[in-house]
Design an enzyme around this catalytic site. Structure first.
Site: not given
Ligand code: BGC
Length: 739
Positions: A299-300
């Site tokens: 994920s960011d």
């Protein structure tokens, strides 16, 4: 007895275990893991969580070993990222990574090493004294794949030398929204250019074996559509049809996957109302089903939480975790706590997330850890230390910076400047290193000038070194957004022969770099007008991360140079070009707009150049002057009709008709004359950088195959249509037909 034991028992065992495939090793390990150990592998925290003291200008960072042990042993975490908040010395990185791996491998039940990840965006960003290269937009300006590949190699070596095996780079987002504050992190507006540069970089960074001590795992980001925010602000929605996505934004990622990138980071924003982290169609159906990506997806920053806190598509953090994991996110960059870990364990226990999905994610993560050789040796390599920031790396960095700089205007050959002239150097970008480097330099924002290595040269310092202090007058004159002491500056300008006016942008990164107006701030433009009014010739040096509009002054200056964040050697490179020690060879990897509302790309649609509409930029994509003159002749193709299985060969002669040796990027475009969906005016489908002595001619060859002619048709699938195509190189054209 001991020796015999080693030869007959240990050695065969080791050989046997090594002869297992990575897939077998992953499955064997997975079968021994508890749910908690598995979910831990999917959890990534930031260094801050396990730190006692933040690193600052005046304070050294300090690890909190108790918290570190708790994170690894109690919460089983599999990954750590980032710095808190300034670059470490390489020796300190060795200490940090060694402590982390000691705990992971010696104090946990299964001894699974940590994968540490970092944003080594233009070199080992967060290791003091590393070689910091031109940023991506500047790499693209070189139109030289060898440069991208070598930057990949050196960055990989210096990052791995710091003990870090995972780099959140390259950015494969397409730079088609010039307002976006991350434009300079992209390889520009063109699909083909971004693909080629990204693939070359990955080849350099990963080689064919990422277990080599000087290689690392790359991360394509930010999958997908992140770079096209409608309003230009970072982390705001993109609206795009599936065809647009597939035609422009997806292909650079496809190329990165083909080049073997091991990981992918998710779009922090949303496309058509679906946040990147919740998009099953993109993360699973397309990424896994169509593109066959077999690495892991991270994920960011905090973005799974944001499905709840920001996007409001999940009514709790727990629901957000479920949505993201089921959409296809394998690892969460949580990064501040263990909420993801706790929530995911609960979700599995209550049956809301199936075990197969956990096993799938963990297998992908373990696979990369095995491929990196972390199970054999998770520690920093002492041998690489001597190669870190070597002279050779610095020399190459200078060459890369030189090739990235674009000569945009040269009226009456004002450039190169003669060394016996009196030069007035002025403007907000003249005497700062941060402006040459931009974000992701020593700190996230890259704007702490005092932390920059003092031995590097700003533009002013490099000019002084070239022509001596006595020939250089300086006054800052203007900051980024206000005039400072322009009267004094005007006086000094009048005492000089030429004004080198350095304008542009401060260092910034992500949302702090949002702007409301692409125009260069009024203060700088007004200051430029004052300089122009002195009647002295003005050479504009623009140092910036996106094309700030300069239309008001461009026709009034005699010379102009554009440097899109050329890195630590940028000052020297600019001076080399100003004084003709290097012949400029950079070309624009984006269209430089003339007006705020005239944001049109070079591969515009027919309707954008129809009736009153036109592609009328200040400078077109691919533009860049030289101190010599190149001419193109003798364009040839080996067939005028081809089938889908044929390859067409194109050749062209390029001659250096001037008196200076120089490099030229030869760009080949293809136009598909008619198509079932409107086709672009032209598309780049080949480029090569060559060097020619005065009077020399070289023949440049390109191959065209059906992939170059394909596009996303009415049914949203990639197709090739028979018909007429035009090849354009320079001013020359050739037609051919696909049967
Ligand atoms: C950025 C990513 C980066 C990550 C980790 C995020 O804010 O969007 O590009 O890799 O932080 O530092």
């Amino acid at each position: 007895m001991k020796l015999i034991y080693i030869i007959f028992i240990i050695l065969p065992l080791t050989l046997f275990s090594q002869s297992k495939t990575i897939e077998e090793r992953v499955q064997e390990l997975l079968s021994k893991m508890t749910l908690e150990e598995k979910v831990g592998q999917m959890t990534q925290i930031t260094l801050q969580v396990v730190s006692k003291k933040q690193g600052t200008k005046n304070q050294l960072h300090e690890l909190d070993e108790k918290k570190l042990e708790e994170a690894i042993v109690k919460y089983n975490i599999g990954s750590i990222l980032n710095v808190y908040d300034v670059a470490h010395s390489i020796e300190y990185w060795h200490e940090v990574i060694t402590k982390i791996q000691d705990i992971a491998t010696k104090k946990t039940r299964l001894g699974i090493p940590i994968i540490y990840g970092i944003d080594a965006i233009h070199g080992a960003t967060y290791t003091k004294g590393s070689t910091l290269f031109p940023q991506s937009l500047a790499i693209a300006s070189t139109f030289n794949k060898d440069i991208a590949e070598r930057i990949g190699e050196i960055t990989s070596l210096e990052t791995r030398a710091s003990g870090i095996p995972w780099n959140f780079y390259p950015v494969m987002d397409l730079g088609r929204q010039p307002l976006w504050p991350r434009l300079w992190e992209t390889f520009g507006e063109d699909v083909y250019l971004a693909q080629q540069m990204g693939m070359a970089y990955i080849k350099g960074a990963q080689g064919d074996d990422i277990s080599r001590p000087d290689k690392l795992a790359t991360c394509l980001k930010h999958y997908v559509g992140y770079s096209f925010p409608f309003n230009g602000f970072d982390r705001t929605p993109a609206y795009m049809s599936e065809r647009t996505l597939r035609e422009y934004f997806l292909p650079p990622f496809e190329a990165g996957i083909k080049a073997g990138a091991k990981t992918i980071m998710v779009n922090s924003s949303e496309v058509d109302g679906i946040p990147g982290h919740a998009n099953y169609h993109l993360l699973t159906e397309i990424l896994r089903g169509e593109l066959k990506f077999d690495g892991f997806v991270v994920s960011d920053w905090e973005d799974i939480n944001r499905l709840h806190t920001r996007d409001r598509i999940a009514s709790s953090l727990k629901e957000a975790v479920k949505i993201a994991v089921m959409a296809g996110v394998d690892m969460s960059m949580v990064p501040y706590d263990f909420s993801f870990y706790n929530n995911l364990i609960e979700l599995v226990k209550e049956g809301s997330v199936p075990m197969w999905r956990i096993d799938e994610a963990v297998s992908r993560i373990l696979k990369v850890k095995f491929e990196l050789g972390l199970f054999e040796n998770p520690y920093p390599s002492k041998e690489l230390l001597q190669k870190f920031a070597s002279d050779e790396h610095k020399q190459f960095n200078l060459k890369a910076a030189q090739e990235s700089i674009i000569l945009a205007k040269n009226e009456k050959n004002i450039l190169p400047l003669r060394k016996n002239k009196k030069i007035f150097v002025t403007g907000p970008t003249a005497n700062k290193l941060s402006v040459l480097n931009g974000g992701w330099t020593i700190t996230w924002q890259g704007n702490e000038e005092e932390l920059y290595p003092q031995e590097k040269n700003t533009i002013l310092e490099a000019i002084r070194l070239k022509i001596g202090d006595q020939n250089v007058l300086y006054e800052e004159g203007c900051s980024f957004d206000k005039e400072l002491n322009s009267n004094k500056a005007v006086q000094k300008a009048k005492q000089s022969d030429v004004i080198v006016l350095c304008l542009g942008e401060p260092a910034y990164c992500e949302t702090p770099g949002n702007i409301n107006d692409l125009t260069l701030p009024e203060a700088q433009l007004n200051y430029a007008m004052k300089m122009i009014s002195t009647g002295k010739p003005v050479v504009l040096v623009l140092v910036e991360g996106r094309p700030r509009l300069i239309t008001k002054i461009f026709d009034k200056v005699q010379g102009a140079i554009i440097a899109f964040l050329p890195g630590m050697e940028g000052g020297n490179a600019i001076a080399d070009i100003l004084f003709g020690e290097v012949n400029p060879s950079g070309k624009l990897p984006i269209t430089y707009p003339k007006y705020p509302n005239a944001i049109v790309h070079y591969d515009y649609k027919p309707i954008e150049s129809y009736d009153v509409n036109k592609y009328d930029p200040l400078l077109p994509f691919g533009f860049g002057l030289s101190y010599t003159k190149f001419s193109y002749s003798n364009i040839k193709i080996n067939k005028t009709e081809i089938t889908e299985d044929d390859e067409l060969e194109v050749s062209i002669d390029v001659t250096n008709n001037g008196s200076m040796k120089g490099k030229e990027a030869v760009l080949m475009y293809i136009t598909d004359v008619y198509g079932q969906v409107s086709r672009p005016n032209k598309q780049l489908k080949g480029f090569q950088k060559i060097e020619l002595n005065p009077g020399e001619t070289k023949t440049v060859k390109f191959q065209i195959n059906k992939e170059h002619l394909s596009f996303i048709g009415l049914n949203n699938k990639r197709i090739v249509e028979p018909g007429e195509f035009i090849i354009t190189i320079g001013e020359l054209q050739k037609k051919f037909y696909l049967k």
